[in-house]
Design a protein around this motif. Structure first.
Motif, PDB file in Angstrom:
ATOM      1  N   VAL A   1       0.828  -1.207   0.000  1.00 17.85           N
ATOM      2  CA  VAL A   1       0.000   0.000   0.000  1.00 17.85           C
ATOM      3  C   VAL A   1       0.864   1.260   0.000  1.00 17.85           C
ATOM      4  O   VAL A   1       0.474   2.292  -0.549  1.00 17.85           O
ATOM      5  N   VAL A   2       2.045   1.192   0.607  1.00 15.31           N
ATOM      6  CA  VAL A   2       2.909   2.376   0.628  1.00 15.31           C
ATOM      7  C   VAL A   2       3.504   2.652  -0.744  1.00 15.31           C
ATOM      8  O   VAL A   2       3.898   3.787  -1.045  1.00 15.31           O
ATOM      9  N   GLU A   3       3.593   1.620  -1.588  1.00 12.32           N
ATOM     10  CA  GLU A   3       4.105   1.809  -2.941  1.00 12.32           C
ATOM     11  C   GLU A   3       2.998   2.198  -3.911  1.00 12.32           C
ATOM     12  O   GLU A   3       3.210   2.978  -4.835  1.00 12.32           O
TER      13      GLU A   3
ATOM     14  N   PHE B   1       1.427   7.920   2.787  1.00 14.22           N
ATOM     15  CA  PHE B   1       2.358   7.375   3.770  1.00 14.22           C
ATOM     16  C   PHE B   1       3.763   7.976   3.705  1.00 14.22           C
ATOM     17  O   PHE B   1       4.585   7.680   4.570  1.00 14.22           O
ATOM     18  N   LYS B   2       4.038   8.770   2.703  1.00 13.65           N
ATOM     19  CA  LYS B   2       5.382   9.323   2.548  1.00 13.65           C
ATOM     20  C   LYS B   2       5.307  10.844   2.444  1.00 13.65           C
ATOM     21  O   LYS B   2       4.234  11.408   2.165  1.00 13.65           O
ATOM     22  N   PRO B   3       6.442  11.537   2.682  1.00  8.95           N
ATOM     23  CA  PRO B   3       6.447  12.996   2.512  1.00  8.95           C
ATOM     24  C   PRO B   3       5.995  13.390   1.108  1.00  8.95           C
ATOM     25  O   PRO B   3       6.158  12.633   0.142  1.00  8.95           O
ATOM     26  N   VAL B   4       5.422  14.573   1.010  1.00  8.05           N
ATOM     27  CA  VAL B   4       4.843  15.012  -0.259  1.00  8.05           C
ATOM     28  C   VAL B   4       5.882  15.018  -1.378  1.00  8.05           C
ATOM     29  O   VAL B   4       5.619  14.563  -2.500  1.00  8.05           O
ATOM     30  N   GLY B   5       7.100  15.503  -1.073  1.00  9.16           N
ATOM     31  CA  GLY B   5       8.145  15.550  -2.095  1.00  9.16           C
ATOM     32  C   GLY B   5       8.513  14.181  -2.610  1.00  9.16           C
ATOM     33  O   GLY B   5       8.655  13.970  -3.828  1.00  9.16           O
ATOM     34  N   VAL B   6       8.646  13.224  -1.691  1.00  9.35           N
ATOM     35  CA  VAL B   6       8.989  11.851  -2.088  1.00  9.35           C
ATOM     36  C   VAL B   6       7.850  11.232  -2.892  1.00  9.35           C
ATOM     37  O   VAL B   6       8.083  10.555  -3.916  1.00  9.35           O
TER      38      VAL B   6
ATOM     39  N   ALA C   1       6.040  10.772 -10.385  1.00 13.46           N
ATOM     40  CA  ALA C   1       6.667  11.212 -11.639  1.00 13.46           C
ATOM     41  C   ALA C   1       7.419  10.061 -12.284  1.00 13.46           C
ATOM     42  O   ALA C   1       7.366   9.878 -13.523  1.00 13.46           O
ATOM     43  N   ASN C   2       8.140   9.270 -11.485  1.00 13.04           N
ATOM     44  CA  ASN C   2       8.898   8.139 -12.029  1.00 13.04           C
ATOM     45  C   ASN C   2       7.985   7.056 -12.589  1.00 13.04           C
ATOM     46  O   ASN C   2       8.369   6.319 -13.488  1.00 13.04           O
ATOM     47  N   GLN C   3       6.761   6.953 -12.013  1.00 10.72           N
ATOM     48  CA  GLN C   3       5.828   5.948 -12.514  1.00 10.72           C
ATOM     49  C   GLN C   3       5.034   6.433 -13.708  1.00 10.72           C
ATOM     50  O   GLN C   3       4.242   5.693 -14.282  1.00 10.72           O
TER      51      GLN C   3
END
Length: 258
Positions: A232-234, A240-245, A251-253
């Protein structure tokens, strides 16, 4: 002789003149007393008003097309008349199901926080201590649907069972108290539980609402990972992660164009 007779007649006349007047006075006095007694209202002692819980409507708040179950009278926090299968037939069965609900709600809140945390940090902790990671190649936590429960040490399960048994035994001892209600284990180490009934009911309502949401969330985690084959985190890093991350991963996906 005539003189004495005239005196006697004069006395009788005066007596007869005063007799009707005295009877009229007595009669008027009696009438006045009767009127006052008739107009006087009996004094009834007023009972002290006792605050009561409002009686809920006949129809269920959660299912307006169904009647509210008789046992769900609005006393418990979060009671919206939801019992479509009629499990709570009386107050005793209602308390039993509320006890089960609050236990599952608390476990679900812990699981809803622990599930994504394990996917975020387990690999890092395992590499730090030289231990194998329990999440799979797609960062999915072990579960009945995902598999991988065999990676969990038996010591962990023993500790969980002992802790659960100890808490359950303590709960049975607390249930014997007169002021006990479902879930009241007296656990308040920081003294944050309000003293007033309104504040207590507010926190009880917050707990049961968050617990119900957590039960839905943890079920969604399990089925989401089983279907998507991703943690779920992916799959939803924004939660679940900072906004920048999260923005970088999106973007990478390919979800965000450069």
């Amino acid at each position: 002789m005539k003189f004495s007779a005239s005196i006697t007649l004069t006395c009788l006349a005066s007596a007869s003149a005063f007799a009707p007047q005295s009877s009229l006075i007595l009669k008027s006095t009696n009438l006045a007393m009767a009127d006052s007694l008739e107009n006087e209202q009996p004094v009834v002692a007023q009972e002290e008003s006792v605050p009561t819980i409002p009686v809920p409507s006949k129809m269920s708040e959660s299912l307006p097309f169904m009647t509210r179950p008789i046992a769900l009278d609005g006393t418990l926090a979060g009671d919206v008349g939801f019992d479509p299968f009629g499990f709570a037939k009386d107050n005793a069965s209602l308390m039993k199901y509320r006890e089960a609900e609050i236990k599952h709600a608390r476990l679900a809140m812990l699981a809803a926080a622990g599930w994504p945390m394990s996917e975020l940090f387990n690999t890092k902790f395992a590499s730090t201590f030289g231990a194998p990671s329990i999440v799979d190649a797609t960062d999915r936590a072990p579960s009945v649907l995902n598999g991988g429960l065999g990676k969990i040490s038996p010591v962990y399960w023993v500790v969980c069972l002992v802790a659960a048994a100890a808490i359950e035994a303590y709960g049975f001892s607390q249930a014997k108290k007169a002021d006990y209600f479902p879930g009241n284990l007296g656990f308040d180490p920081l003294g944050l539980y309000p003293k007033d009934p309104e504040g207590q009911r507010r926190l009880q309502l917050n707990e049961i609402k968050n617990g119900r949401l957590a039960m839905i969330a943890i079920t969604a985690f399990a089925f989401q990972e089983f279907v998507s084959k991703l943690g779920v985190v992916e799959e939803t890093p924004f939660f679940f992660k900072p906004v920048g991350v999260a923005m970088k991963e999106y973007a990478n996906q390919g979800y965000i164009s450069h």
